[in-house]
Design an enzyme around this catalytic site. Sequence first.
Site, PDB file in Angstrom:
ATOM      1  N   GLU A  47       8.904   5.523   2.654  1.00 29.87           N
ATOM      2  CA  GLU A  47       8.054   4.322   2.749  1.00 29.87           C
ATOM      3  C   GLU A  47       6.851   4.594   1.865  1.00 29.87           C
ATOM      4  O   GLU A  47       5.962   5.359   2.232  1.00 29.87           O
ATOM      5  CB  GLU A  47       7.671   4.065   4.210  1.00 29.87           C
ATOM      6  CG  GLU A  47       6.969   2.732   4.432  1.00 29.87           C
ATOM      7  CD  GLU A  47       5.461   2.896   4.485  1.00 29.87           C
ATOM      8  OE1 GLU A  47       4.809   2.572   3.453  1.00 29.87           O
ATOM      9  OE2 GLU A  47       4.939   3.341   5.510  1.00 29.87           O
ATOM     10  N   CYS A  70      -0.941   1.118   2.991  1.00 32.01           N
ATOM     11  CA  CYS A  70       0.239   0.917   2.160  1.00 32.01           C
ATOM     12  C   CYS A  70       0.632  -0.554   2.110  1.00 32.01           C
ATOM     13  O   CYS A  70       1.377  -0.973   1.225  1.00 32.01           O
ATOM     14  CB  CYS A  70       1.404   1.759   2.679  1.00 32.01           C
ATOM     15  SG  CYS A  70       1.851   1.417   4.396  1.00 32.01           S
TER      16      CYS A  70
END
Length: 684
Positions: free
Chosen positions: A256, A295
Amino acid sequence: MIEIKSFVNDKFISGTKSQELIDANSSVPVASFAHISDSEVQNCISYAKSVGNPTLRALTIHQRALLLKQLGLALLEQKETLYKVSTYTGATRADSWVDIEGGIGTMLSISSIARRELPDQPFITEGNLETLSKSGSFVARHILTPKTGVAVHINAFNFPIWGMLEKFAPTFIAGVPSIIKPATQTSYLTFALMKLIQEVNCLPKGSLSLLIGNIHSLLDHLDGQDTVTFTGSASTAKTIASNQNLIHHNVKINKEADSLNAIVFGESARPGTVAFSLGVKEVLRELTAKAGQKCTAIRRVIIHEDFVKPFQTELEQQLQRVQIAPAGYQVEKGKVHLGPLVSLTQRREVQEQVALLRQSADILIQSPITVIEGSEDKGGFMAPVVLIAKNPEASELHSIEAFGPVCTVIPYQNISQAIALTNKGEGSLVASIVSTQPEEQQQLTLGIAPYHGRLLLINELTAKESTGHGSPLAPLVHGGPGRAGGGEELGGVRSIKYYMQRTALQGTPTDLTSVTQEYYQGAITHEDIKHPFRKYFNELHIGDSLTTHKRTVTEADIVNFGCLTGDHFYAHFDETATASSLFGKRVAHGYYLVSMAAGLFVWPNLGPVLANYGMDNLRFIEPVGIGDTIQATITVKRKIEKPKKEGDNKKTGVVVWYVQLFNQHSVLVAMYDILTLVQINENI
């Protein structure tokens, strides 16, 4: 000074070569740690596999989930300890809430999902039964079992608690031990969490370990039963994926990575509309939350070229509400608190990335840095920077990420170009679409969905309860294709299944019933003279069955049921119309058959069956007409014991019964599952 230690073989240990970690607000040292040796890393992996894994595999999914619930509730009581430490990372109270209570809440959500959606077994059965032979004597079902290795979770610096718990929770419920490797910069907060977890002392031995510092050999000791997950930069993700040992053993890796997430203003979200203002506020939130160190933060604002100036004006007004201050400072009411980046080094890296972006963009908005009760020179403070693209197609704008309070406005001329520009990011975790027009929403959604793991639709209606652009949620997948890593986390039950091995199990219905403890049509059943509704939960066995007496459907039955319910559909009452229909004759109501079946198999007197929980998988297969004779079979399909709660008078379990209805020609006309709450006899 916090002395950070690794947690290996169920004890805290110190290493060698001590190193200091600093407060993001002042650059003053607040913690120190020491790197552990390669042999201790190997011992950690070996202990987790030999002690933690067998212990977890022996528990059922519900038992594992209840332990997580116990842990989560205990951690919530001690959350202020974590908030205090969290300020050193530069996180404001609101930022820390996402990390601390968001992380614990995610763990509790996954625990709840597991108990609600998964069986109380050490394994999971998945999908429908597949019939592989004409007679039905050879069948198959997929089964998921815990892998016999460990899961190594490598986390980023920005969410030291959420990043750990959102991975640990599904791993634990899957029956696999976790080894947590947090980012060194903020590992003192993960360590504080680990200390609290050990004080609660409810987890099985070997199920959770913590490794602090630079542990380069960690990945070199894993094999094909292990799993690696990573959250962080795209470059580090590539380094992990290229590890030769992981490649050699085909170790499962979930990545990720940070991505160039976008918000797309549709042509319908014109300046002056509520939707436009909501989009601007979303940009402000993603610039300031965690100082842009997320993120999922918005890095690109894709907006019609005619809307750029109004966007600039409105965002500048919103930025006037921002106060830059140390994490523990109480800003004015109504103001937005922007804390520091995690370090001066991080600020320098962000500024370097901004300089690279400036090759293809100009400054649109840059607020002066005015730090309240802090020093700009000592803390990682940085004012928001909003750039404007010189050339919307420039590759730098769609490939360079400044991991801080920075975004770039990229103008478009039409929706097709907006889609193409959004997708130039080559894969993102999330994008938001600001639109008030359904056709435009669909066009944008279908155009960019293949490049994104999650899409948020923003308008006046969704804004009332929306959790926002940057918030991954336990029931929803978190991940994205391409640059975003190509992985997938969370997603409810999906996150649990990720750490298990899916196996296709083939055999007879009786074989599969024996292995999975779930009855399948065609398996051997057991009948005795005692009615199954007279048996307590712990007297019932999978495959216990009852074949009822018979009953013939009459015209009076159909008429009376229709009058009682008000269902006068032509197929039940109009002889002429049904003659030319697919039925060819008047037929009984399907729900009458279900009601009649209950009269055939229910035991009328007081007994262990306390209540009907509901019905699943109802299918009407053949029509039943006047004069047809119906008989039912009911079989114990699955049993789910419920934990006895405080205040409960009786201990109970849920029994799932498989019901089949046959006509006088032994043709199956209907089938379904019913769920009953059945008392457990605690004296047996």
